[in-house]
Design a protein around this motif. Structure first.
Motif, PDB file in Angstrom:
ATOM      1  N   HIS A   1       2.540 -18.041   3.660  1.00 41.42           N
ATOM      2  CA  HIS A   1       3.926 -17.770   4.197  1.00 41.42           C
ATOM      3  C   HIS A   1       3.536 -16.805   5.485  1.00 41.42           C
ATOM      4  CE1 HIS A   1       6.437 -19.981   1.381  1.00 41.42           C
ATOM      5  NE2 HIS A   1       5.702 -19.272   0.455  1.00 41.42           N
ATOM      6  N   THR A   2       4.173 -17.103   6.622  1.00 39.46           N
ATOM      7  CA  THR A   2       4.188 -16.176   7.477  1.00 39.46           C
ATOM      8  C   THR A   2       4.945 -14.740   7.369  1.00 39.46           C
ATOM      9  OG1 THR A   2       6.093 -17.013   8.646  1.00 39.46           O
ATOM     10  CG2 THR A   2       3.748 -17.684   9.194  1.00 39.46           C
ATOM     11  N   GLY A   3       4.395 -13.668   7.767  1.00 41.18           N
ATOM     12  CA  GLY A   3       5.239 -12.436   7.742  1.00 41.18           C
ATOM     13  C   GLY A   3       4.141 -11.224   7.575  1.00 41.18           C
ATOM     14  N   SER A   4       4.853  -9.888   7.276  1.00 38.10           N
ATOM     15  CA  SER A   4       3.991  -8.790   7.143  1.00 38.10           C
ATOM     16  C   SER A   4       3.639  -8.442   5.853  1.00 38.10           C
ATOM     17  CB  SER A   4       4.519  -7.822   7.842  1.00 38.10           C
ATOM     18  OG  SER A   4       5.848  -7.344   7.381  1.00 38.10           O
ATOM     19  N   PHE A   5       2.653  -7.845   5.400  1.00 43.66           N
ATOM     20  CA  PHE A   5       2.302  -7.483   4.315  1.00 43.66           C
ATOM     21  C   PHE A   5       1.640  -5.966   4.342  1.00 43.66           C
ATOM     22  CE2 PHE A   5      -1.152  -9.837   5.811  1.00 43.66           C
ATOM     23  CZ  PHE A   5      -2.250  -9.142   5.520  1.00 43.66           C
ATOM     24  N   VAL A   6       1.708  -5.428   3.129  1.00 46.13           N
ATOM     25  CA  VAL A   6       1.261  -3.915   3.065  1.00 46.13           C
ATOM     26  C   VAL A   6      -0.104  -3.778   2.602  1.00 46.13           C
ATOM     27  CG1 VAL A   6       1.694  -1.771   2.057  1.00 46.13           C
ATOM     28  CG2 VAL A   6       3.596  -3.286   2.647  1.00 46.13           C
ATOM     29  N   VAL A   7      -0.928  -2.896   3.214  1.00 42.60           N
ATOM     30  CA  VAL A   7      -2.070  -2.889   2.644  1.00 42.60           C
ATOM     31  C   VAL A   7      -2.393  -1.209   2.160  1.00 42.60           C
ATOM     32  CG1 VAL A   7      -4.766  -2.619   3.227  1.00 42.60           C
ATOM     33  CG2 VAL A   7      -3.507  -4.692   4.105  1.00 42.60           C
ATOM     34  N   ARG A   8      -2.733  -1.147   1.029  1.00 43.80           N
ATOM     35  CA  ARG A   8      -2.855   0.190   0.645  1.00 43.80           C
ATOM     36  C   ARG A   8      -4.279   0.554  -0.020  1.00 43.80           C
ATOM     37  NH1 ARG A   8       0.923   3.452   0.274  1.00 43.80           N
ATOM     38  NH2 ARG A   8       3.205   3.115   0.493  1.00 43.80           N
ATOM     39  N   CYS A   9      -4.723   1.703  -0.144  1.00 43.55           N
ATOM     40  CA  CYS A   9      -5.739   1.954  -0.616  1.00 43.55           C
ATOM     41  C   CYS A   9      -5.306   2.323  -2.210  1.00 43.55           C
ATOM     42  CB  CYS A   9      -6.585   3.329  -0.075  1.00 43.55           C
ATOM     43  SG  CYS A   9      -7.980   3.686  -1.156  1.00 43.55           S
ATOM     44  N   ASP A  10      -6.110   1.671  -3.155  1.00 44.42           N
ATOM     45  CA  ASP A  10      -5.604   1.886  -4.579  1.00 44.42           C
ATOM     46  C   ASP A  10      -6.821   2.533  -5.344  1.00 44.42           C
ATOM     47  OD1 ASP A  10      -3.448   1.537  -6.372  1.00 44.42           O
ATOM     48  OD2 ASP A  10      -4.734  -0.033  -7.204  1.00 44.42           O
ATOM     49  N   GLU A  11      -7.555   3.473  -4.577  1.00 42.67           N
ATOM     50  CA  GLU A  11      -8.502   4.282  -5.482  1.00 42.67           C
ATOM     51  C   GLU A  11      -8.359   5.541  -4.916  1.00 42.67           C
ATOM     52  OE1 GLU A  11     -10.794   2.854  -7.830  1.00 42.67           O
ATOM     53  OE2 GLU A  11     -11.071   4.611  -8.230  1.00 42.67           O
ATOM     54  N   LEU A  12      -7.900   6.627  -5.617  1.00 39.39           N
ATOM     55  CA  LEU A  12      -8.117   8.212  -5.195  1.00 39.39           C
ATOM     56  C   LEU A  12      -9.227   8.493  -4.329  1.00 39.39           C
ATOM     57  CD1 LEU A  12      -6.206  10.586  -5.459  1.00 39.39           C
ATOM     58  CD2 LEU A  12      -7.367  11.386  -7.480  1.00 39.39           C
ATOM     59  N   CYS A  13      -8.968   8.817  -3.082  1.00 36.78           N
ATOM     60  CA  CYS A  13     -10.183   8.810  -2.467  1.00 36.78           C
ATOM     61  C   CYS A  13      -9.980  10.286  -1.379  1.00 36.78           C
ATOM     62  CB  CYS A  13     -10.333   7.756  -1.427  1.00 36.78           C
ATOM     63  SG  CYS A  13      -8.906   7.517  -0.501  1.00 36.78           S
ATOM     64  N   GLY A  14      -9.407  11.284  -2.071  1.00 38.25           N
ATOM     65  CA  GLY A  14      -9.257  12.355  -1.028  1.00 38.25           C
ATOM     66  C   GLY A  14      -7.903  12.976  -0.810  1.00 38.25           C
ATOM     67  N   LEU A  15      -7.904  13.880   0.107  1.00 33.32           N
ATOM     68  CA  LEU A  15      -6.549  14.352   0.486  1.00 33.32           C
ATOM     69  C   LEU A  15      -5.352  13.540   1.064  1.00 33.32           C
ATOM     70  CD1 LEU A  15      -4.986  17.143   1.303  1.00 33.32           C
ATOM     71  CD2 LEU A  15      -5.934  16.891   3.702  1.00 33.32           C
ATOM     72  N   TRP A  16      -5.830  12.516   1.844  1.00 32.60           N
ATOM     73  CA  TRP A  16      -4.821  11.524   2.580  1.00 32.60           C
ATOM     74  C   TRP A  16      -4.967  10.367   1.853  1.00 32.60           C
ATOM     75  CZ3 TRP A  16      -1.419  14.128   4.680  1.00 32.60           C
ATOM     76  CH2 TRP A  16      -1.632  15.384   5.434  1.00 32.60           C
ATOM     77  N   HIS A  17      -5.284  10.008   0.528  1.00 27.02           N
ATOM     78  CA  HIS A  17      -5.289   8.956   0.073  1.00 27.02           C
ATOM     79  C   HIS A  17      -3.833   8.249   0.035  1.00 27.02           C
ATOM     80  CE1 HIS A  17      -5.369   5.918  -3.032  1.00 27.02           C
ATOM     81  NE2 HIS A  17      -4.544   6.404  -3.807  1.00 27.02           N
ATOM     82  N   GLY A  18      -3.053   9.056  -0.309  1.00 22.91           N
ATOM     83  CA  GLY A  18      -1.625   8.591  -0.363  1.00 22.91           C
ATOM     84  C   GLY A  18      -0.922   7.819   1.031  1.00 22.91           C
ATOM     85  N   ALA A  19      -1.628   8.487   1.974  1.00 23.09           N
ATOM     86  CA  ALA A  19      -1.372   8.121   3.394  1.00 23.09           C
ATOM     87  C   ALA A  19      -2.301   6.984   3.947  1.00 23.09           C
ATOM     88  CB  ALA A  19      -1.076   9.204   4.477  1.00 23.09           C
TER      89      ALA A  19
END
Lengths: 312, 229
Positions: free
Chosen positions: A223-241
């Motif tokens: 399907h067309t559209g947008s999707f979210v890409v996230r880092c899912d491995e705790l990788c440092g200060l800005w992992h959540g961002a």
């Protein structure tokens, strides 16, 4: 467990609790299982945006449907016990002694073993059938899509952002992840520093990004559209961002975007290292003279070498 | 032990525990660099924000880490922070005085200027859209704000002698050593929010993966831009 009930015209009749419970359970399951499969199933995560996502949604639907009678059995038994097996006021007698029941034990063992073994077979098959189920398969994937028309996309993770390289389009590298509709995609996931994880949620793709390792995952957008890409491995200060958004578009739209980007990025692409499945930024053959004189490499601060995984 | 002694002991222990919790919350969990508020200084839809990058912070008792400074918009004094606030839907004109030496990018793709107005930065007044940090010793840090697609490589001194005679005392001034003046502009979103930014060069020298120390500490090489709606 049976309880004596008073009968005005004769001796107390024995209530068949087992039969009543079984009828309640069968009726509730017959109603709820189709509801779970047909009504709830299409809304289970991660959706149906890609082949791997729809495969995962199907798996969750099957598991939820199988779990429904189990959950209902527990709840119905619980409610029945609370309703009919309550001690009467002033009744301080002991409950009847419990003896073993071979038939019930046998049914329990056979039923639970069958369910668990069936789920193991189902899970194994589902892991194979949709070409790895969207998970990282390591550098030498066992399960591949049954087509030769595969778009190669390299995912390069770095604290704290992803970039994407398209080797079939001159090796261009962008911060945009754009994919064509209905074409198989091979993600080659790697990292330039620590361990990250590429998780394209709506695509049902999830693969660890390890430095010095190429981790392959497949999917086919549906399907067309947008999707979210996230880092899912705790990788440092800005992992959540560490997240961005990808886009699935029509084949013609993707071709237009790719060609336009390839042209616009030509100057930058020429300065990139040759496309490779992994990169070692401590080895930069083209590093400038002054950089070498200063003793600097392309991995300022040190490179997280897989052979030396300990932090100082 | 008497009742009074037990009550007193319990009360003292309770106060000590509460004080410890308050200390941790206030000084560690809630601790953050000061925010330089540029919002009141915006005019005609624009605001000018001034920063500098130094090879080492000599204004704190922390290790002499590489660091950013932000100029206070009122006093023009340099403040050791990486947090600043700007209004929404406003053109932000950034000026960065770059005093640090070169460090090649781990991924040269980040040498491209993105997200700025015109897709360029100005290095000492000259428009530039790409700096190849592997070919020339010419990039020190970046100003990278992924959520807004902003990436600006900061040009450094390029010669060996210049890199060996950097400003040694922060905050630096133009007479303290070789430097470049990097300027660029971008628009803030129409809605408010907090946008993190960082240097994407692993410039935390001495840390194995490069992004420890100053790279992983707000107030040094990463920070936040607060957009006031």
């Amino acid at each position: 467990m049976a309880e004596e009930s008073a009968s005005p015209s004769g001796p107390p009749a024995e209530r068949n609790d087992g039969l009543r419970l079984a009828i309640l359970w069968v009726v509730a399951s017959a109603i709820c299982c189709p509801l779970v499969y047909i009504v709830w199933g299409p809304h289970l995560p991660p959706g149906a945006m890609s082949s791997s996502a729809s495969g995962q949604q199907f798996d969750l639907t099957v598991l939820a449907t199988i779990a429904t009678p189990v959950v209902l059995g527990v709840l119905i038994y619980f409610a029945y016990a609370l309703t009919f097996w309550r001690a009467k006021a002033g009744d301080e007698t002991d409950a009847p002694p419990i003896h073993g029941h071979t038939r019930i034990q046998l049914i329990w063992i056979v039923a639970t073993s069958t369910i668990v073994l069936a789920l193991a077979v189902f899970g194994t098959y589902e892991l194979i059938a949709p070409a790895g189920a969207g998970g990282g398969e390591g550098p030498q994937p066992i399960w591949k899509p049954n087509t030769s028309n595969i778009l190669q996309v390299q995912v390069i993770a770095q604290q704290w952002a992803f970039t994407y390289r398209y080797p079939q389009y001159g090796g261009m590298e962008t911060t945009q992840l754009v994919l064509p509709l209905n074409q198989a995609v091979q993600f080659n996931v790697t990292s330039l520093d620590v361990i990250h994880d590429f998780w394209a949620y709506q695509l049902g793709v999830k693969a660890d990004a390890n430095p010095g390792v190429n981790n392959v995952a497949y999917t086919t957008p549906q399907h067309t559209g947008s999707f979210v890409v996230r880092c899912d491995e705790l990788c440092g200060l800005w992992h959540g961002a560490m997240y961005d958004y990808g886009q699935v578009m029509s084949v013609s739209g993707f071709q237009a975007w790719a060609q336009q980007t390839e042209t616009a990025m030509a100057k930058i692409t020429a300065a990139l290292p040759p496309y490779a499945l992994t990169y070692d930024p401590t080895v930069v053959p083209v590093l400038g003279k002054v950089l070498v004189q200063l003793g600097l490499t392309g991995a300022g601060g040190g490179f997280y070498n897989p052979n030396d995984p300990e932090q100082p | 032990m008497s009742l009074a002694a037990r009550v007193t002991t319990l009360a003292v222990a309770f106060v000590v525990v509460v004080a410890g919790i308050v200390f941790v919350v206030v000084h560690i969990i809630l601790a953050a660099p000061p925010v330089e508020d540029y919002t009141p200084y915006a005019s005609n839809g624009q605001v000018n924000v001034v920063l500098q990058t130094d090879a080492q912070a000599t204004v704190t008792n922390k290790p002499a880490w590489v660091t950013y400074f932000i100029q206070n918009p009122q006093t023009k004094q340099w403040v050791h922070t990486t947090y600043f606030a700007v209004p929404a839907n406003t053109r932000v004109n950034i000026t960065i005085y770059e005093y640090d030496g070169c460090t090649p990018l781990r991924n040269p793709a980040w040498g491209q200027v993105t997200g700025t107005i015109g897709g360029v930065e100005y290095v000492n007044g000259t428009p530039t859209s790409f700096l190849n940090s592997w070919a020339v010793c010419g990039v020190a840090h970046t100003f990278t704000m992924p959520a807004l697609g902003i990436n600006v490589p900061l040009a450094s001194p390029t010669t060996l002698s210049a890199n060996q005679n950097l400003c040694a005392t922060s905050p630096c001034s133009p007479s303290d050593g070789p430097h470049n003046v990097v300027t660029f502009s971008f628009m803030t979103p129409a809605v408010g929010g907090t946008f993190r930014w960082q240097c994407i060069i692993p410039c935390g020298l001495g840390y194995l993966d490069g992004n420890g120390g100053p790279m992983g500490t707000p107030g040094y090489m990463s920070g936040q831009m607060e957009v006031d709606a």
